[in-house]
Design a protein around this motif. Structure first.
Motif, PDB file in Angstrom:
ATOM      1  N   LEU A  90      37.485   5.738  11.111  1.00 43.10           N
ATOM      2  CA  LEU A  90      37.725   7.174  11.096  1.00 43.10           C
ATOM      3  C   LEU A  90      36.834   7.838  12.133  1.00 43.10           C
ATOM      4  N   GLY A  91      37.471   8.566  13.052  1.00 42.98           N
ATOM      5  CA  GLY A  91      36.745   9.292  14.086  1.00 42.98           C
ATOM      6  C   GLY A  91      36.915  10.783  13.869  1.00 42.98           C
ATOM      7  N   HIS A  92      35.837  11.466  13.502  1.00 43.93           N
ATOM      8  CA  HIS A  92      35.900  12.874  13.120  1.00 43.93           C
ATOM      9  C   HIS A  92      35.398  13.774  14.246  1.00 43.93           C
ATOM     10  N   ALA A  93      35.949  14.977  14.307  1.00 45.17           N
ATOM     11  CA  ALA A  93      35.455  15.992  15.237  1.00 45.17           C
ATOM     12  C   ALA A  93      34.248  16.702  14.634  1.00 45.17           C
ATOM     13  N   THR A 117      46.126  19.915  25.094  1.00 44.70           N
ATOM     14  CA  THR A 117      45.586  21.050  24.348  1.00 44.70           C
ATOM     15  C   THR A 117      44.192  21.398  24.856  1.00 44.70           C
ATOM     16  N   ASP A 118      43.747  22.597  24.515  1.00 49.76           N
ATOM     17  CA  ASP A 118      42.407  23.024  24.930  1.00 49.76           C
ATOM     18  C   ASP A 118      41.309  22.386  24.086  1.00 49.76           C
ATOM     19  N   ALA A 119      41.691  21.564  23.107  1.00 46.39           N
ATOM     20  CA  ALA A 119      40.715  20.826  22.306  1.00 46.39           C
ATOM     21  C   ALA A 119      40.309  19.507  22.953  1.00 46.39           C
ATOM     22  N   PHE A 120      40.983  19.121  24.017  1.00 47.21           N
ATOM     23  CA  PHE A 120      40.825  17.780  24.576  1.00 47.21           C
ATOM     24  C   PHE A 120      39.407  17.488  25.035  1.00 47.21           C
ATOM     25  N   SER A 121      38.962  16.267  24.719  1.00 49.24           N
ATOM     26  CA  SER A 121      37.679  15.754  25.190  1.00 49.24           C
ATOM     27  C   SER A 121      37.919  14.375  25.785  1.00 49.24           C
ATOM     28  N   ALA A 122      37.683  14.217  27.078  1.00 47.79           N
ATOM     29  CA  ALA A 122      37.885  12.922  27.719  1.00 47.79           C
ATOM     30  C   ALA A 122      36.981  11.862  27.103  1.00 47.79           C
ATOM     31  N   SER A 123      35.737  12.235  26.799  1.00 48.81           N
ATOM     32  CA  SER A 123      34.827  11.267  26.192  1.00 48.81           C
ATOM     33  C   SER A 123      35.258  10.937  24.766  1.00 48.81           C
ATOM     34  N   GLY A 124      35.774  11.937  24.064  1.00 51.80           N
ATOM     35  CA  GLY A 124      36.265  11.689  22.712  1.00 51.80           C
ATOM     36  C   GLY A 124      37.465  10.765  22.703  1.00 51.80           C
ATOM     37  N   LEU A 125      38.393  10.967  23.639  1.00 50.58           N
ATOM     38  CA  LEU A 125      39.551  10.075  23.735  1.00 50.58           C
ATOM     39  C   LEU A 125      39.119   8.663  24.071  1.00 50.58           C
ATOM     40  N   GLN A 126      38.165   8.520  24.993  1.00 55.62           N
ATOM     41  CA  GLN A 126      37.705   7.180  25.348  1.00 55.62           C
ATOM     42  C   GLN A 126      37.015   6.506  24.171  1.00 55.62           C
ATOM     43  N   ARG A 127      36.226   7.274  23.423  1.00 50.57           N
ATOM     44  CA  ARG A 127      35.578   6.708  22.235  1.00 50.57           C
ATOM     45  C   ARG A 127      36.635   6.235  21.240  1.00 50.57           C
ATOM     46  N   HIS A 128      37.712   6.995  21.116  1.00 49.00           N
ATOM     47  CA  HIS A 128      38.830   6.628  20.249  1.00 49.00           C
ATOM     48  C   HIS A 128      39.394   5.259  20.645  1.00 49.00           C
ATOM     49  N   ASP A 137      37.862   2.971  22.423  1.00 47.51           N
ATOM     50  CA  ASP A 137      36.797   1.972  22.279  1.00 47.51           C
ATOM     51  C   ASP A 137      36.652   1.504  20.834  1.00 47.51           C
ATOM     52  N   CYS A 138      37.040   2.340  19.884  1.00 49.87           N
ATOM     53  CA  CYS A 138      36.981   1.962  18.466  1.00 49.87           C
ATOM     54  C   CYS A 138      38.303   1.383  17.976  1.00 49.87           C
ATOM     55  N   LEU A 139      39.405   1.968  18.431  1.00 52.24           N
ATOM     56  CA  LEU A 139      40.719   1.543  17.938  1.00 52.24           C
ATOM     57  C   LEU A 139      41.097   0.144  18.412  1.00 52.24           C
ATOM     58  N   LEU A 140      40.925  -0.140  19.682  1.00 53.34           N
ATOM     59  CA  LEU A 140      41.397  -1.424  20.213  1.00 53.34           C
ATOM     60  C   LEU A 140      40.675  -2.622  19.592  1.00 53.34           C
ATOM     61  N   PRO A 141      39.347  -2.612  19.440  1.00 52.96           N
ATOM     62  CA  PRO A 141      38.701  -3.738  18.759  1.00 52.96           C
ATOM     63  C   PRO A 141      39.136  -3.872  17.298  1.00 52.96           C
TER      64      PRO A 141
END
Length: 244
Positions: A175-178, A218-229, A231-235
């Protein structure tokens, strides 16, 4: 990469869905992906293609299909703050009508369709979701223990699934929370409930993120947040699904 629009038979009709999968004749693990409340649109299709490129058959259903094909409301190319309130007001009645009973009935149909595809291998599947889709993912995994080996949810109200659902989970969970969705105290309470249910999980707040951080339109977008997603999802998928 092959992609297609498909129709999923359900007890209430036909759910339109987007599917993406690798080239070739090999069979691949299946992943059911629930979009956020804004639904299937170019950014979601691109995320599905990205995931499929790592060796998965990805199925993204329009869970608002009872109200029409995706998108069920007219969406701008970019969803800014000035658009969000009006769109949420249109979508809220649809969300309220999407009861737990409907969620579970649909989940049965989605999983049945996914695992029947000739490109999908035998064995368990994974479920991932964004925003309200994260809650749908958790409920789907809880309703299908043993069949769902991994579940991931991002910037979603996953706590609403509740302790009864947590206790039924056999899947590995991320679970990745904002930062704007949970306080550290809220996170501790959620994680304590997962601990009490014996869930194999990771659950964390992604630094510097707001609700919706994975969605680049969307204006909520975070490039680092997407990458972290990623990095966690694929493994998670790799260790949970055969041949992933």
């Amino acid at each position: 990469m092959p992609t297609k629009t498909v129709q999923i038979p359900t007890p209430d009709g036909q759910a339109d869905a987007f599917a993406a999968f690798p080239d070739g004749a090999e069979r691949h693990p299946g992943v059911l992906m629930y979009a956020d409340g804004f639904g299937i649109r170019p950014v979601v299709r691109e995320m599905a293609r990205e995931l499929a490129g790592h060796g998965y058959y990805v199925l993204v259903p329009n869970f608002f299909y009872r109200h029409g094909p995706a998108p069920v409301v007219e969406l701008p190319a970019y969803i800014g703050e000035e658009d969000r309130s009006a769109l949420v007001a249109q979508l809220m009645p649809l969300l309220e009508a999407h009861t737990t009973e409907r969620v579970l009935s649909d989940a049965d149909a989605y999983l049945r369709f996914l695992t029947a595809q000739p490109e999908v291998g035998a064995g368990p599947v994974a479920v991932t979701g964004y925003c309200i889709g994260a809650l749908l993912a958790m409920r789907t995994a809880a309703a299908h223990p043993g069949r769902v080996a991994a579940v991931a949810g991002f910037h979603g109200p996953v706590g609403a699934a509740g302790p009864d659902s947590f206790s039924k989970l056999t899947a590995q969970v991320h679970l990745g929370h904002a930062e704007t969705d949970l306080t550290p105290e809220d996170l501790a309470e959620l994680n304590q409930a997962l601990d009490a249910a014996g869930v194999d999980y990771t659950s964390e707040i992604y630094p510097g993120t707001v609700h919706g951080f994975t969605m680049s339109d969307t204006d909520a977008f975070s490039a680092s947040g997407l990458q972290r997603h990623w990095d966690c999802l694929l493994p998670l998928l790799k260790r949970s699904l055969a041949n992933g």
